[in-house]
Design a protein around this motif. Structure first.
Motif, PDB file in Angstrom:
ATOM      1  N   LEU A 235       0.988  -1.198  -0.018  1.00 31.91           N
ATOM      2  CA  LEU A 235      -0.033  -0.055  -0.108  1.00 31.91           C
ATOM      3  C   LEU A 235       0.665   1.225  -0.058  1.00 31.91           C
ATOM      4  CD1 LEU A 235      -2.833  -1.100   2.589  1.00 31.91           C
ATOM      5  CD2 LEU A 235      -3.074  -0.952   0.277  1.00 31.91           C
ATOM      6  N   GLU A 236       2.095   1.104  -0.002  1.00 26.74           N
ATOM      7  CA  GLU A 236       3.265   2.216  -0.232  1.00 26.74           C
ATOM      8  C   GLU A 236       2.979   3.219  -1.223  1.00 26.74           C
ATOM      9  OE1 GLU A 236       7.074   0.902   0.281  1.00 26.74           O
ATOM     10  OE2 GLU A 236       6.780  -0.047   2.281  1.00 26.74           O
ATOM     11  N   ILE A 240       0.441   4.556   2.180  1.00 27.98           N
ATOM     12  CA  ILE A 240       0.004   4.277   3.523  1.00 27.98           C
ATOM     13  C   ILE A 240       0.820   3.393   4.224  1.00 27.98           C
ATOM     14  CG2 ILE A 240      -2.310   3.139   4.269  1.00 27.98           C
ATOM     15  CD1 ILE A 240      -3.907   4.356   2.289  1.00 27.98           C
ATOM     16  N   ASP A 241       0.980   3.148   5.357  1.00 26.57           N
ATOM     17  CA  ASP A 241       1.625   2.316   6.105  1.00 26.57           C
ATOM     18  C   ASP A 241       0.833   1.050   6.424  1.00 26.57           C
ATOM     19  OD1 ASP A 241       2.762   0.560   7.740  1.00 26.57           O
ATOM     20  OD2 ASP A 241       3.322   2.046   9.448  1.00 26.57           O
ATOM     21  N   LEU A 244      -1.535   0.343   9.832  1.00 27.83           N
ATOM     22  CA  LEU A 244      -2.113   1.336  10.531  1.00 27.83           C
ATOM     23  C   LEU A 244      -3.543   0.416  10.722  1.00 27.83           C
ATOM     24  CD1 LEU A 244      -1.672   4.434   8.129  1.00 27.83           C
ATOM     25  CD2 LEU A 244      -0.888   4.126  10.614  1.00 27.83           C
ATOM     26  N   ALA A 245      -4.203   1.115  11.718  1.00 25.28           N
ATOM     27  CA  ALA A 245      -5.479   0.362  12.245  1.00 25.28           C
ATOM     28  C   ALA A 245      -6.491   0.840  11.132  1.00 25.28           C
ATOM     29  CB  ALA A 245      -5.831   0.986  13.510  1.00 25.28           C
ATOM     30  N   GLY A 246      -6.236   1.963  10.441  1.00 26.76           N
ATOM     31  CA  GLY A 246      -7.091   2.403   9.382  1.00 26.76           C
ATOM     32  C   GLY A 246      -7.132   1.454   8.433  1.00 26.76           C
ATOM     33  N   LEU A 271      -6.798   4.316  -2.695  1.00 23.60           N
ATOM     34  CA  LEU A 271      -7.172   4.676  -1.362  1.00 23.60           C
ATOM     35  C   LEU A 271      -6.350   5.795  -0.776  1.00 23.60           C
ATOM     36  CD1 LEU A 271      -8.536   3.611   1.303  1.00 23.60           C
ATOM     37  CD2 LEU A 271      -6.620   1.904   1.713  1.00 23.60           C
ATOM     38  N   GLU A 272      -7.099   6.653  -0.314  1.00 19.17           N
ATOM     39  CA  GLU A 272      -6.399   7.950   0.245  1.00 19.17           C
ATOM     40  C   GLU A 272      -6.166   7.987   1.676  1.00 19.17           C
ATOM     41  OE1 GLU A 272      -8.743  11.579  -0.957  1.00 19.17           O
ATOM     42  OE2 GLU A 272      -9.572  10.574  -2.399  1.00 19.17           O
ATOM     43  N   LEU A 273      -5.039   8.801   2.024  1.00 18.89           N
ATOM     44  CA  LEU A 273      -4.912   8.620   3.328  1.00 18.89           C
ATOM     45  C   LEU A 273      -5.089  10.035   3.940  1.00 18.89           C
ATOM     46  CD1 LEU A 273      -3.521   7.770   6.118  1.00 18.89           C
ATOM     47  CD2 LEU A 273      -1.477   8.473   5.428  1.00 18.89           C
ATOM     48  N   TYR A 274      -5.964  10.323   5.016  1.00 16.01           N
ATOM     49  CA  TYR A 274      -6.452  11.494   5.429  1.00 16.01           C
ATOM     50  C   TYR A 274      -5.408  12.033   6.735  1.00 16.01           C
ATOM     51  CZ  TYR A 274      -9.291  14.809   8.061  1.00 16.01           C
ATOM     52  OH  TYR A 274      -9.834  16.015   8.741  1.00 16.01           O
TER      53      TYR A 274
END
Length: 935
Positions: A235-236, A240-241, A244-246, A271-274
């Motif tokens: 997912l890098e 995105i790590d 993450l719990a997300g 998938l966006e990271l907010y």
């Protein structure tokens, strides 16, 4: 509320009583627990057992039964298949999940029982049909995962557009994010129902809380589900790590949607990271207090800030505007790029108008693209797509050569999708029908085989017309005609009186009251050719359309990019249109802790009130160099008397009239004084009566800051605004009985949150802190809160208060200033100037406001006497408050406070015999009385 559970029904028949269709029904029902099952049978959707009982009440259907003669008849209800959308909407609004089971093959071609499968499970968060969605509102499905590490993973997805976002939060941040996103449905792990971190979810009454089994939240399987869907090994690429719990929340959400939709989800392409730090943080209470997207009382969009700002011409733009307003920026560069684009559009109104005219003709490409990607698009949807794509070259040409960076980037990103538009145009007719079953979808000349079948069907129909004319003439029956129905196809029809002329080769098929119907071998031969040709043509059209739709779906990513560009251009043009129409100015953004707004106006009231009637005010926090005096003032006065909102004609109106000249002069002086001050400190204390405009003033400051940071011009003559990281509004209060909290407890909880969360870059607006307790307690709390904000947090603060004692704080807090709402008095009347000026208020004017509100005259007069006593000497020798004695008449109604001996002059007046007095004698007596009063 929690996910509904499937109810058992005592009316279930024993297995030996089941028909094959009912066996399939129960099998599908077991596969979809907790859902109301709509089971397609011919031209109807049928409901059975408990579903029929529940739905008959919700939908207003007649409840009947199947197998009425059996010992256990089955409850049954149904509705026509073409009415699905309306009934589906009612079930969803009522909070039900609905599984739609369709016939997967043509009943005419089926061998044995018709194959039936669930094609979609509809829940509030997974809606995709336009008829069930508000085109101007996003409809998010959310997912919450309270991780073992203590953080909370939150993901949200709009299935109808494919926007997919995730983040990790502290538990205390969850309530604010749910308020910002406003999902209609939220998933949570059922084994963690009692987890304290989920409390904000269950506290909300505006969404459906759906529990999922523990295995749906296995971290590794959730991550794997995401990787499989996106076709990646990590997912890098989305920044995105994977730990993450997300990610777990997002994976569980994706699997739920796949289970519900039962179709391709190719439109969910990233998938966006907010990141909370990139947006202005606005907590739940502040959003509600400021009425950003919904009003407090009615919970509606109308009269909110969003409704005032929304000049968009497309559904895509309306949804993006909501997102911008809910997530104002904190990066000055990004804000200025938006402002540059808005400014360029305001400077060229013809260009802006042309853009909006083009955008108004486009369809909702975001939701159209999602329908295409999921295989639900109709021929008419593809027609709408190509219509929209045809407008893009003109739009791109308009955007070419612009000066602002953002408009240049949007022009570069606008993909014309010329190839796919060309393919659609070559395949579909200009105005395609809604359904492929209607035929006439594919353009003539596109497919040779299809053209042959159409010619054959058309030729057969022409033969039948000629056959009718030939037989009519041969038999001498001018009224003979050829008809058609689905039961026995084409037939020849004559009246009952003409039946005697029918030759023996005619085969009687049906006798009606006044008609006889016949068939002939020759007619049936051509009927077979016609019908087979039509069926084969429609079947081929469906194949060709499915192939076209799949080809268009392969361009989903490009179509989504185009849709995003259109939505952003729409928002920028809308903000420019609003700025021009309402006379807004461009704010200057700075990193300095300053808030300097000149002649600012409340954006909602300024638009809703008659033009020019709202009184503008300056807001000054921090330091600013002096500005040159303006030649004109936009000030207008909203006169309101203490006798009511509108002065009544007669004596009172005459009394008010002399005030108006004084009001105008006072207002001019107020404006002049306001221009000279340059350093108002970080904390403003605003005093003045209710109804004078204190709350409007402090809300206005917060709203204009939010508008500026979202990239909008603002209603003011000029403004310099320091970037805020958070905005807090403690305005108004209400009991939260469901949480066991009183008004005062809510007030203190929200205040505590501000003091524990605000930074020196925050903007805090406070209204009447401490009023929910005793006067001295309230003053003490308000005093201490002000000192803490000034000394410890050092943030920009606007504090509206009735506690005049707080005005003394300017003597000990150097960055604090006093301001008040200007009032003009004339006898017992007052006029609210709605103008904020420097200095503390000299009175509270509470009794005047009570008079305006319509309290009885006796109460007002009594209050005035008590106030005079309290202000002069309100404590006796023992320290108790002294209240004047009350005297009442025999009717026990209080008319006055004190009964004093009558004045000697009054006694003399009573003793006069007026009828015997001449006019000269009356004047002499009056002169004597006046002289006695002067002694």
């Amino acid at each position: 509320m929690s996910q509904p559970q499937e109810k058992s029904s005592a009316t279930n028949p024993t297995p030996r009583n089941l028909t094959p269709a009912m066996e399939r029904y129960l099998e599908v029902k077991r596969q979809n627990p907790g859902s109301i099952l709509l089971f397609r049978m011919g031209d109807f959707y049928e409901l059975f057992f408990e579903d029929a009982v529940v739905s008959s009440k919700v939908l207003g259907l007649t409840l009947t039964s199947r197998d009425k003669g059996s010992p256990n008849p089955i409850p049954m209800a149904g509705f026509p298949y073409h009415a699905l959308e309306g009934y589906l909407r009612k079930l969803i609004v009522a909070g039900h999940r609905v599984a739609v089971c369709e016939q997967m093959e043509d009943p005419k071609l089926a061998k044995g029982m018709i194959k039936r499968e669930v094609t979609q499970v509809v829940t509030p968060g997974t809606l995709t049909d336009e008829a069930l969605l508000d085109p101007r509102e996003s409809n998010f499905l959310a997912s919450i995962w309270p991780s073992r590490s203590g953080s909370v993973g939150l993901a949200w997805l709009e299935v109808s557009t494919g926007r997919f976002v995730t983040t990790d939060l502290e538990p205390a941040q969850l309530a604010d994010e749910l308020a910002r996103i406003r999902p209609s449905e939220c998933l949570y792990p059922e084994h963690l129902t009692n987890d304290e971190r989920l409390r904000p979810l269950f506290a909300r009454s505006d969404l459906l809380a759906t529990s999922r089994a523990p295995w749906c939240w296995a971290e590794e399987s959730c991550r794997t589900a995401l990787l499989k869907h996106f076709g990646t090994t990590t997912l890098e690429g989305f920044d995105i790590d994977g730990n993450l719990a997300g990610v777990t929340a997002a994976g569980a959400l994706l699997e739920y949607v796949q289970e519900m939709q039962k179709s391709s989800l190719a439109h969910i392409s990233r998938l966006e990271l907010y990141r909370r730090g990139t947006s202005l943080i606005i907590d739940e209470a502040t959003r509600a207090s400021l009425e950003l997207t919904r009003t407090i009382r009615e919970g509606k969009r109308d009269n909110s800030l969003l409704s005032v700002l929304d000049e968009t011409v497309s559904p895509m733009g309306a949804r993006l505007l909501t997102d911008w307003l809910s997530n104002p920026l904190t990066n000055i560069g990004a804000i200025n790029r938006r402002l540059d684009a808005v400014e360029e559009l305001t400077c060229d109104t013809m260009f802006c108008r042309d853009l909006r005219e083009i955008l108004a003709e486009t369809y909702d490409l975001q939701r159209l693209t999602a329908k295409i990607a999921t295989g639900r698009a109709s021929p008419r949807d593809l027609g709408s797509l190509t219509h929209s794509l045809a407008l893009l070259p003109k739009l791109k040409a308009k955007l070419a050569g612009r000066q602002s960076v953002l408009l240049q980037l949007l022009e570069a990103d606008l993909d014309l999708n010329a190839e796919i538009r060309s393919v659609i145009d070559a395949t579909l007719v200009d105005e395609p029908p809604l359904l492929t079953t209607e035929g006439g979808v594919i353009r003539p000349g596109f497919n040779a085989t299809l053209d042959e079948l159409r010619d054959l069907a058309r030729g057969g129909k022409e033969w039948i017309a000629r056959y009718q004319a030939k037989e009519s003439e041969r038999l001498g029956l001018p009224n003979l005609k050829v008809g058609f129905n689905k039961v026995f196809g084409y037939y020849l029809e004559v009246t009952a009186a003409q039946a005697a002329k029918i030759p023996p080769e005619y085969i009687r098929k049906q006798t009606l009251k006044n008609q006889e119907r016949f068939i002939t071998p020759e007619l049936k031969e051509y009927e077979d050719k016609v019908l087979r040709a039509e069926e084969r043509a429609i079947s081929l059209e469906q194949e060709l359309f499915a192939a076209l739709r799949a080809r268009v779906a392969a361009t989903t990513t490009r179509l989504k990019q185009t849709a995003d560009v259109l939505s952003e251009v729409d928002v920028l043009a809308a903000l420019a249109t609003l700025a021009v129409n309402q006379g807004y100015c461009r704010p200057e953004l700075t990193e300095e802790p300053i808030l300097d707004i000149r002649e600012g106006r409340h954006p909602v009231l300024d638009k809703l009130m008659p033009s020019g009637s709202f009184v503008p005010n300056d807001v000054r926090l921090g330091q600013r160099s002096p500005v040159a005096p303006r030649q004109e003032s936009r000030t207008s006065i909203d006169v309101q008397s203490s006798s009511g909102t509108q002065p009544k004609p007669g004596a009172h109106a005459a009394a008010i009239a002399p005030i108006e000249a004084e009001v105008a002069a006072a207002s001019s002086a107020i404006v002049s004084r306001s221009e000279t001050a340059t350093n108002s400190g970080r904390v403003q204390l605003i005093t003045g009566p209710n109804m004078a405009g204190k709350s409007t003033y402090i809300r206005q400051a917060a709203l204009l800051t939010i508008m500026a940071q979202m990239g909008s011009f603002i209603p003011a003559s000029e403004a310099r605004i320091g970037i805020a990281d958070r905005i807090f509004a403690r305005v108004g209060a209400s009991d939260e009985l469901s949480k066991g909290q009183s008004t005062f407890m809510v007030e203190m909880t929200e205040t505590a949150r501000i003091l524990n969360s605000a930074s020196d870059r925050s903007l805090v607006i406070l209204d009447e802190i401490g009023r929910g307790t005793s006067t001295y307690d309230g003053i003490s709390l308000a005093w201490a809160v002000t000192e803490f904000l000034h000394d410890q947090i050092r943030c920009r603060t606007l504090f509206a208060t009735h506690y005049h004692e707080l005005t003394e704080l300017t003597k000990t807090l150097p960055e604090t200033s006093n301001w008040n709402v200007a009032i003009r008095e004339h006898g017992d009347d007052i006029v609210f100037l709605h103008k904020i000026v420097e200095g503390p208020a000299d009175k509270s004017y509470g009794i005047h406001v009570a008079k305006i509100a319509g309290l009885p005259r006796d109460v007002i007069e009594r209050a005035q006497v008590i106030l005079a006593q309290l202000e002069s000497d309100h404590v006796d020798e023992s320290g108790k408050v002294k209240i004047p004695d009350r005297k009442t008449k025999s009717c026990d109604r209080q008319l006055s406070l004190f009964i004093e001996p009558e004045h000697p002059v009054i006694e003399k007046l009573k003793s006069l015999d007026i009828e015997q007095l001449t006019p000269i004698a009356a004047l002499q007596k009056l002169n004597e009385l006046r002289e006695s009063l002067a002694k």
